[in-house]
Design a protein around this motif. Structure first.
Motif, PDB file in Angstrom:
ATOM      1  N   UNK A 122      72.844  69.448 -62.088  1.00  0.00           N
ATOM      2  CA  UNK A 122      72.651  68.072 -62.569  1.00  0.00           C
ATOM      3  C   UNK A 122      71.651  67.417 -61.614  1.00  0.00           C
ATOM      4  N   UNK A 123      71.046  66.299 -62.022  1.00  0.00           N
ATOM      5  CA  UNK A 123      70.133  65.602 -61.102  1.00  0.00           C
ATOM      6  C   UNK A 123      70.894  65.067 -59.888  1.00  0.00           C
ATOM      7  N   UNK A 124      70.208  64.978 -58.766  1.00  0.00           N
ATOM      8  CA  UNK A 124      70.863  64.415 -57.578  1.00  0.00           C
ATOM      9  C   UNK A 124      71.071  62.914 -57.737  1.00  0.00           C
ATOM     10  N   UNK A 125      70.085  62.281 -58.381  1.00  0.00           N
ATOM     11  CA  UNK A 125      70.173  60.836 -58.575  1.00  0.00           C
ATOM     12  C   UNK A 125      71.109  60.508 -59.728  1.00  0.00           C
ATOM     13  N   UNK A 126      71.793  59.376 -59.608  1.00  0.00           N
ATOM     14  CA  UNK A 126      72.622  58.921 -60.722  1.00  0.00           C
ATOM     15  C   UNK A 126      71.735  58.404 -61.856  1.00  0.00           C
ATOM     16  N   UNK A 127      72.236  58.548 -63.076  1.00  0.00           N
ATOM     17  CA  UNK A 127      71.567  58.023 -64.272  1.00  0.00           C
ATOM     18  C   UNK A 127      70.089  58.360 -64.303  1.00  0.00           C
ATOM     19  N   UNK A 128      69.762  59.562 -63.943  1.00  0.00           N
ATOM     20  CA  UNK A 128      68.378  60.016 -63.984  1.00  0.00           C
ATOM     21  C   UNK A 128      68.052  60.385 -65.428  1.00  0.00           C
ATOM     22  N   UNK A 129      67.212  59.587 -66.093  1.00  0.00           N
ATOM     23  CA  UNK A 129      66.978  59.814 -67.517  1.00  0.00           C
ATOM     24  C   UNK A 129      65.756  60.691 -67.790  1.00  0.00           C
ATOM     25  N   UNK A 135      61.978  67.855 -60.310  1.00  0.00           N
ATOM     26  CA  UNK A 135      61.643  68.967 -59.405  1.00  0.00           C
ATOM     27  C   UNK A 135      62.893  69.574 -58.782  1.00  0.00           C
ATOM     28  N   UNK A 136      62.748  70.791 -58.360  1.00  0.00           N
ATOM     29  CA  UNK A 136      63.877  71.536 -57.815  1.00  0.00           C
ATOM     30  C   UNK A 136      64.580  70.783 -56.688  1.00  0.00           C
ATOM     31  N   UNK A 137      63.784  70.075 -55.882  1.00  0.00           N
ATOM     32  CA  UNK A 137      64.368  69.387 -54.727  1.00  0.00           C
ATOM     33  C   UNK A 137      65.284  68.243 -55.154  1.00  0.00           C
ATOM     34  N   UNK A 138      65.120  67.795 -56.402  1.00  0.00           N
ATOM     35  CA  UNK A 138      65.963  66.672 -56.843  1.00  0.00           C
ATOM     36  C   UNK A 138      67.083  67.148 -57.763  1.00  0.00           C
ATOM     37  N   UNK A 139      67.318  68.462 -57.777  1.00  0.00           N
ATOM     38  CA  UNK A 139      68.400  69.008 -58.592  1.00  0.00           C
ATOM     39  C   UNK A 139      69.558  69.400 -57.681  1.00  0.00           C
ATOM     40  N   UNK A 140      70.756  69.231 -58.189  1.00  0.00           N
ATOM     41  CA  UNK A 140      71.942  69.644 -57.435  1.00  0.00           C
ATOM     42  C   UNK A 140      72.591  70.822 -58.171  1.00  0.00           C
ATOM     43  N   UNK A 141      72.391  72.014 -57.618  1.00  0.00           N
ATOM     44  CA  UNK A 141      73.062  73.191 -58.188  1.00  0.00           C
ATOM     45  C   UNK A 141      74.473  73.208 -57.591  1.00  0.00           C
TER      46      UNK A 141
END
Lengths: 644, 216, 251
Positions: free
Chosen positions: A297-304, A311-317
Motif C-alpha cells: 500500500x502507499x506509505x502516505x495516507x489517502x494517496x490517490x 515510486x518504490x520508495x513511497x510504497x510499503x510492502x
C-alpha cells in the motif's frame, strides 16, 4: 432443557474408534427401512450424498432445497479440491498425517475422534467419486493427479480443473437423480424449511414454504437431517451464494438445538475488493497468486495517485516488512489482519479505500509475462471481467472476505444434535474444522458425512423409532404451522419503508467491523447493544422493512425478509460467542490475545472447549445459556502455531 | 436423422445431375448421348426416379414435422432476438427448401414433362436419333425469365446446401470438434461450386457461348 | 451511466406478460448487470411497485441459476459468460436494454424473469448417472483413464445446467445440455455399462419434455457460458444411432 453434552465418542485407540463404533452401531433391517421417512434439508455435497445413499439403502427420503434444482447448491462454487490421504505421489502421506494437519489447522479446537474418522473415510470418497464419473485431473499414465494445498507438506489434493466442487456436486446430484427415478427420494425444489417440529422432544418433521405457490406445508418424518450449509451471509458480503442463509439451523436452535462455536468464521485473504455500495457478492481469487505477487500500500495516507505513479520508495510492502521470513506468503489470517490494519490507517487503495495492491510487476520482469500468463491467466481474466482492469499493466487490488463458517449446530459422534432425531451434516454442523478450516477439506467433510458417516450412525437413532412417526396433522405440527403463518403475515403487515437488503447491508457492515477479522471486547459489546436495536427497527412499522406483494405467490422479498430476520438474531449470538471466547484461536482473533508477532494466542487452560449455546428467547433478560464440551486430546500434543 | 439421410441422397443426385448437365459444354453429341444412356436404363431409371421421389417426399415430410415441433417448443417468441453465431442459411432452411420445391416442380414440367414450352415436344431427334436435350436446354435458357428463375433457385440451393452439406455430418454423428469447422467450410465451398456449375449453363446460353446448332 | 430498460413483467404463470419501461441513473460501470437490477428493485420498492423477480444465486457463473435474455441474447452479450458475470461497462451510456426470460415451452415462466427448469432435472433422472452404490467402488486408481478422454469428459461435464442452449436455439432444443451429460459419462470407462440405456432414456425424456429439434445452427455453443462444444451433440447423435440400432436388433 437440553440433554447432556455427551459426545458419545467411542473409547479405544484413535485408529480403532470408528471401526469399533460401526461394529457396535444398531442396524435397521432392509425390510424395515422402507417404513422410515427421512427428511433432508439441503442438497449440497452433504445433503445430496446423504439423500442418495439413504435412498439407495431403502429409506423413504424427502429432499428439500431452496434452489430450483438440487444441482445448484452452493457446494458447486468450491474451486480448489478435495483432500485424501491416498499417498499416490508417494511423499509419505498417511491417514494420521491428514488427521494431524486438519486438527492443527483447526488450532486444536475440534474433536480428535471426529477428525480422525474424517481422514479415514476420505480415501473412500475418492473411490466413490471416481466410480460415479467425476472427471478428476489425471496424469498421462491415466492415473489420478494430485496437487499441494495450504497447510500441508504433501500433495494430497484431488481436483477437477478449477471446478472441483461442481464436479463432486454433480456426482452426488446424479446419484440423487438415480434415486428420484427409483422412487426412493422425493425432491422438493424451491421449498424452504421455515421451522422444525418437535413431538415429545424428538425432531419429527418440518414446516416448509413452497417458494413458487407460497403454500405452507407440514412434513412428518422419523428423523430430520439438516444439511443447509453455513451462515457466512450474515456479513451480507461474502463469497457465499446470495441465497445461503442460517434459517434452517437457526430455527432448530430456537427449538432447542445447541449452536456451537458460531464465532468461528473464516476469512479468505485474496478476494476482489468491494467496488461500491451496491455490490452483492465477493469473488474469491485463488491464494496461489501470492506465490508471485507482492502486497503493498502507499506509505502516505489517502494517496490517490495511480499505483504506477507511486515510486518504490513511497510504497510499503508491509507483509515483507512485518514478517520477513514468510513475507507475502504469510498465513491466511495473518495477511488478512495486516490488510485490515493498513486500511484502518487510511492507506487502503481503490474507490472505497478497502483494498491493497497485489503487484506482479517484479514477477513479470523476472519471469516474463508469458510465464505469469501460463500460471495465472484464468485468474487475471476473472479479475479483468469483474473490475475492468488489466492486472498485467496495473497491480491487482485485493481484500479479505468471509468465506466459510466453521461453527454450526452441535452434534455428537453420530452427527445427531442434542435434540433426538435431529441430525446435522456438512458445513451446517460444527464438528470437524475446529477454529479454522484447511483448504480442500470442506468438500471432504460434506461428502464424508453424507456418504460414509450418517448412513452408518442414523440407525442408532432409528432402530428404536419404528412406528413412532406422528401424522402431519398432529397438534404440534398444527401449532408450528400456525406460528410460521403468523410470522409471514406479520412481516407482510409491517409495511415499512426500507428494503430487506438495506437492513442486511447494515447488519453485515456492523458485524464485519466488530466481529470480522479482528475482534475486541468493547467492539463486541457495542455490537451486542446495536443489533437488537436494528432488529427492532426491522420489525417496526415506522421505518421498518417493506415487503411488497403477498405470501401466496412467488415473492423474493418475502423469502429474503425471513432470512434476514433470522440473521438479525443470529448475528447477536455470534458476537456473544466471540465475546465469551476470551482467547484467540484459528480464525477467531481477539486483539487482546496475541503474541508479539501478531499471532493468535490460545488459552488451552480455559478454552479447550466447544461452546454450545442454548436459546432462551430474544429479550434482554433472556441471554442464551452457554454449555461447554471439554475437548480431550489423547493423541496430539497442543502446540503453538508458528510461522516464523 | 431421416432428414439427414434423405438429404445426403439428394446431394448425391444434385452432384450427378450437374455432372450430366455440364456435358452441354462438350456439345450436343455428348449431352444427348448422355440423356440417351439414361433412357436406356429403362426400368432402372424409373426405380431411380421413384426412389428420388420418395426421398424428396420423406425429406419434406420430416422437415415439416420437425419444424412444427420446433415452433411448438417456443410458443411465445422473443420480443428481441439477436443472432450470435447461427448462419443465415441455417436459420432459413425451411423457406429455401420450400422455394426449391416450387422450382423442382417447374423444372420437371419444363424439361421432363415438357408441358411449359410447346417447342420442346416439337423438337426433332438429333442426327443420331436421340432426344435433342441440347436444343431443349438452349431454347429454355434463352428466355431471361426462365434463366433468372433458374439461377435464383440455384442460389437458394447453394444456400440450402451451404448449411445442409456439412450439417448432415453433425446429425449423423460423423464429426468431432476439430472436424466440424473444416466440414462447415468445405460444405460452403461445395455449395457455391454447385451454384457456379449449375448457373454456368443458363449464363452461357444467355451470353451466347452456347447456342443452337443446326443438324447439318 | 444511465440506461433505459425494457423488462418483461408477468405476475404469474397464467397471466399475460409485457415489456415495461424503466429508467435507471448513475450506475457505475463496475456494477454487475444483476446488481443494476438490484438497484432498480430498491427504487421500485421505494415507489411501492413490486420488485422485478429474477433468478440468481452464486453470482460468479457456476451455479447456473441466472437465466436472462439480454438484448436478445441468452445471458447477454459477454459470451462466454452467465448473466451474473456481465458488467455494465459492456453497455453504452444511455442505451436501451431489453431483458426477457429464457423463452422455451419446457421452461414455463413462474413470474417476471423467473422460469421453471425442472425439465432438465427430469432428463438427468432418465439416465444421466452411473449406478455406483455407495461403498461399492473399487480403488480409484484401479482403472487408468487416458488423460485425453478424462479431459474431454471434463469439458462435457463443465455444463452448468442453465438452459441457455435451449433459450438461444431457434428451435428451443435442449440437445447441447443433454449431449453434454451423455458424452461426459460415455467417455469414461465407468459409464460403459449403462451407455446405451442412458442415451435412449435421456433422449426419449428430452423429446417428451417438448423441446425442439436440433437443426445444427450452433447458436447453443455460441452462448454457452461453460463453452460446451456442439460436437458433443454429434457424439450424442452417434451414440443414439448405435444404441437404437442395437435396441432394435434385440440386444
Amino acid at each position: 432443557m437440553i440433554g447432556s453434552l455427551e459426545s458419545k465418542t467411542p473409547d479405544g485407540p484413535l485408529p480403532e474408534k470408528w471401526r469399533k463404533h460401526q461394529n457396535n452401531s444398531k442396524l435397521v433391517a432392509p425390510n424395515n427401512r422402507r417404513r422410515f421417512e427421512i427428511i433432508i434439508v439441503g442438497t449440497g455435497l452433504a445433503g445430496g450424498s446423504a439423500a442418495a445413499t439413504l435412498g439407495e439403502q431403502g429409506y423413504n427420503v424427502k429432499s428439500f432445497c431452496y434452489q430450483d434444482s438440487a444441482r445448484r447448491a452452493h457446494s458447486i462454487a468450491a474451486q480448489g479440491g478435495i483432500n485424501a490421504a491416498k499417498n499416490y505421489p508417494n511423499d509419505g502421506d498417511s491417514v494420521y498425517r491428514l488427521f494431524y494437519d486438519t486438527i492443527k489447522g483447526g488450532d486444536f479446537r475440534s474433536r480428535e475422534a471426529n477428525v480422525y474418522r474424517l481422514a479415514e473415510v476420505a480415501n473412500l470418497i475418492i473411490d466413490q467419486c471416481v466410480e460415479q464419473g467425476v472427471p478428476f485431473a489425471r496424469e498421462y499414465g491415466g492415473l489420478l493427479a494430485n496437487r499441494s494445498f495450504g497447510g500441508a507438506q504433501v500433495s494430497r489434493t484431488f481436483y477437477a480443473r478449477g471446478q472441483t466442487g461442481q464436479q463432486l456436486l454433480l456426482g452426488a446430484y446424479q446419484a440423487l437423480s438415480r434415486q428420484v427415478a427409483a422412487g426412493t427420494v422425493r425432491m422438493f425444489p424451491q421449498t424452504e424449511m421455515l421451522d422444525l417440529v418437535l413431538v415429545e422432544g424428538h425432531a419429527k418433521g418440518i414446516i416448509t414454504r413452497n417458494l413458487v405457490t407460497g403454500k405452507i406445508e407440514a412434513h412428518a418424518a422419523d428423523a430430520v437431517v439438516l444439511a443447509s450449509g453455513g451462515y457466512g451471509n450474515v456479513f451480507y458480503l461474502s463469497t457465499n451464494a446470495r441465497g445461503c442463509n442460517v434459517t434452517a439451523t437457526y430455527r432448530a436452535y430456537k427449538k432447542g438445538a445447541l449452536f456451537a462455536n458460531p464465532c468461528y468464521t473464516q476469512i479468505h485473504p485474496t478476494c476482489i475488493p468491494v467496488s461500491g455500495q451496491h455490490q452483492s457478492k465477493l469473488t474469491l481469487m485463488s491464494e496461489s497468486l501470492r506465490n508471485d505477487g507482492r502486497v503493498w500500500v502507499p506509505k502516505k495516507e489517502h494517496d490517490r495517485r495511480s499505483p504506477n505513479e507511486i515510486p518504490d520508495s513511497e510504497r510499503d510492502y508491509y507483509l515483507e516488512r512485518k514478517y520477513p521470513s514468510f513475507g507475502n506468503l504469510s498465513p491466511r489470517d495473518i495477511s488478512s489482519r495486516a490488510a485490515k490494519e493498513v486500511c484502518d490507517e487510511g492507506r487502503g487503495v481503490g474507490e472505497t479505500g478497502r483494498g491493497v495492491y497485489l503487484d506482479f510487476k517484479d514477477a513479470i520482469g523476472r519471469l516474463g509475462e508469458n510465464t505469469i500468463r501460463e500460471r495465472y491467466g484464468n485468474l487475471f481474466d476473472i479479475y479483468e471481467r469483474i473490475t475492468g482492469e488489466d492486472a498485467y499493466e496495473k497491480p491487482m487490488r485485493i481484500y479479505p472476505a468471509v468465506h466459510y463458517t466453521m461453527g454450526g449446530l452441535w452434534v455428537d459422534y453420530n452427527l445427531m444434535s442434542n435434540l433426538p432425531g435431529l441430525h446435522v451434516i456438512g458445513e451446517a454442523n460444527f464438528s470437524d474444522h475446529g477454529a479454522n478450516r484447511l483448504g480442500a477439506s470442506a468438500l471432504m467433510q460434506g461428502l464424508a458425512d453424507g456418504y460414509f458417516v450418517l448412513p452408518y450412525t442414523l440407525p442408532n437413532y432409528l432402530a428404536g423409532q419404528i412406528g413412532k412417526r406422528p401424522a402431519a396433522d398432529h397438534p404440534d405440527f398444527k401449532k408450528a404451522e400456525g406460528e410460521v403463518r403468523a410470522r409471514i403475515k406479520h412481516m407482510l403487515d409491517i409495511d415499512g419503508t426500507r428494503s430487506v437488503d438495506s437492513f442486511h447491508r447494515e447488519l453485515g457492515l456492523l458485524l464485519w467491523d466488530k466481529c470480522g477479522m479482528a475482534r475486541n471486547a468493547a467492539g463486541l459489546q457495542e455490537a451486542i447493544e446495536r443489533i437488537p436495536r436494528l432488529r427492532q427497527e426491522f420489525w417496526s412499522p415506522n421505518g421498518g422493512v417493506s415487503v411488497l406483494g403477498n405470501g401466496e405467490t412467488f415473492n423474493q422479498s418475502l423469502e429474503r425478509a425471513g432470512r434476514v430476520a433470522d440473521f438479525l438474531e443470529f448475528g447477536e449470538l455470534m458476537c456473544r460467542d466471540a465475546l465469551a471466547r476470551d482467547e484467540s484461536c484459528g480464525a477467531h482473533f481477539r486483539e487482546e490475545h496475541q503474541t508479539g508477532e501478531g499471532e493468535a494466542l490460545r488459552d488451552d487452560e480455559k478454552f479447550a472447549d466447544v461452546f454450545a449455546w442454548e436459546y432462551q428467547g430474544n429479550g434482554k433478560s433472556a441471554e442464551p445459556i452457554l454449555h461447554r464440551e471439554p475437548l480431550v486430546f489423547d493423541s496430539v500434543h497442543l502446540a503453538q502455531r508458528s510461522y516464523k | 436423422m431421416i432428414v439427414a439421410v434423405t438429404g445426403v441422397i439428394l446431394i448425391l443426385f444434385v452432384i450427378g445431375h450437374l455432372l450430366g448437365n455440364l456435358q452441354i459444354f462438350l456439345g450436343p453429341a455428348w449431352i444427348n448421348g448422355y440423356a440417351e444412356h439414361l433412357r436406356e436404363l429403362g426400368p432402372l431409371l424409373w426405380i431411380i426416379r421413384a426412389i428420388l421421389l420418395i426421398d424428396v417426399l420423406a425429406h419434406i415430410y420430416y422437415t415439416v414435422r420437425l419444424a412444427i415441433e420446433n415452433r411448438r417448443a417456443r410458443p411465445e417468441s422473443y420480443r428481441r432476438k439477436d443472432v450470435v453465431k447461427a448462419s443465415f442459411a441455417s436459420r432459413h432452411m425451411v423457406i429455401s427448401g420450400m422455394i426449391l420445391l416450387a422450382f423442382i416442380v417447374f423444372h420437371l414440367l419444363q424439361f421432363s414433362i415438357r408441358a411449359i414450352d410447346p417447342r420442346f415436344a416439337a423438337l426433332p431427334h438429333d442426327p443420331l436419333g436421340h432426344y435433342d436435350v441440347y436444343s431443349m436446354m438452349v431454347l429454355g435458357f434463352t428466355s431471361p425469365l426462365v434463366s433468372g428463375f433458374y439461377i435464383l433457385a440455384m442460389f437458394l440451393l447453394a444456400l440450402h446446401l451451404s448449411h445442409g452439406s456439412s450439417s448432415f455430418f453433425q446429425s449423423l454423428g460423423l464429426n468431432n470438434k476439430n472436424l466440424t469447422p473444416r466440414l462447415a467450410s468445405a460444405g460452403r465451398v461445395f455449395a457455391w461450386l454447385l451454384f457456379v456449375g449449375y448457373s454456368s449453363i443458363p449464363a452461357a446460353v444467355l451470353l451466347g457461348w452456347v447456342h443452337l446448332r443446326s443438324h447439318s | 451511466m444511465n440506461f433505459k430498460l425494457k423488462i418483461w413483467r408477468q405476475p404469474s404463470a397464467a397471466s399475460k406478460g409485457e415489456l415495461r419501461r424503466y429508467e435507471i441513473e448513475k450506475i457505475s460501470a463496475n456494477t454487475s448487470f444483476l446488481e443494476m437490477l438490484d438497484i432498480l428493485n430498491e427504487q421500485l420498492i421505494k415507489s411501492g411497485e413490486e420488485p422485478v423477480a429474477f433468478d440468481s444465486d452464486c453470482r460468479e457463473g457456476i451455479c447456473g441459476t441466472c437465466s436472462l435474455t439480454i438484448n436478445g441474447e441468452a445471458h447477454g452479450p459477454a459470451h462466454p459468460a452467465a448473466a451474473c458475470q456481465l458488467y455494465m461497462r459492456q453497455f453504452k451510456d444511455g442505451e436501451t436494454i431489453t431483458v426477457e426470460p429464457f423463452r422455451v415451452r419446457s421452461f414455463p415462466i413462474i413470474k417476471d424473469l423467473v422460469i421453471n427448469r425442472g425439465a432438465l432435472d427430469r432428463i438427468v433422472q432418465a439416465g444421466g448417472f452411473i449406478s455406483a452404490r455407495t461403498g461399492s467402488a473399487p480403488e480409484a486408481n484401479s482403472t487408468p483413464i487416458p488423460k485425453h478422454n478424462s479431459d474431454l469428459a471434463m469439458e462435457a461435464a463443465a455444463c452448468i445446467g442453465c438452459g441457455a442452449c435451449a433459450a438461444a436455439c431457434p428451435n428451443a432444443s435442449a440437445m447441447l445440455f443433454t449431449s453434454a451429460k451423455i458424452s461426459h459419462l460415455a467417455l469414461l470407462p465407468q459409464g460403459q455399462a449403462e451407455r446405451s440405456r442412458r442415451v435412449l432414456g435421456m433422449v426419449r425424456q428430452m423429446d417428451a419434455e417438448g423441446f425442439g429439434n436440433c437443426t445444427n445452427t450452433y447458436e447453443c455453443e455460441a452462448v454457452c457460458p461453460a463453452e460446451i462444444s456442439a460436437s458433443f451433440i454429434a457424439k450424442m447423435n452417434r451414440e443414439y444411432a448405435i444404441a437404437s440400432l442395437r435396441d432394435r436388433l434385440g440386444e
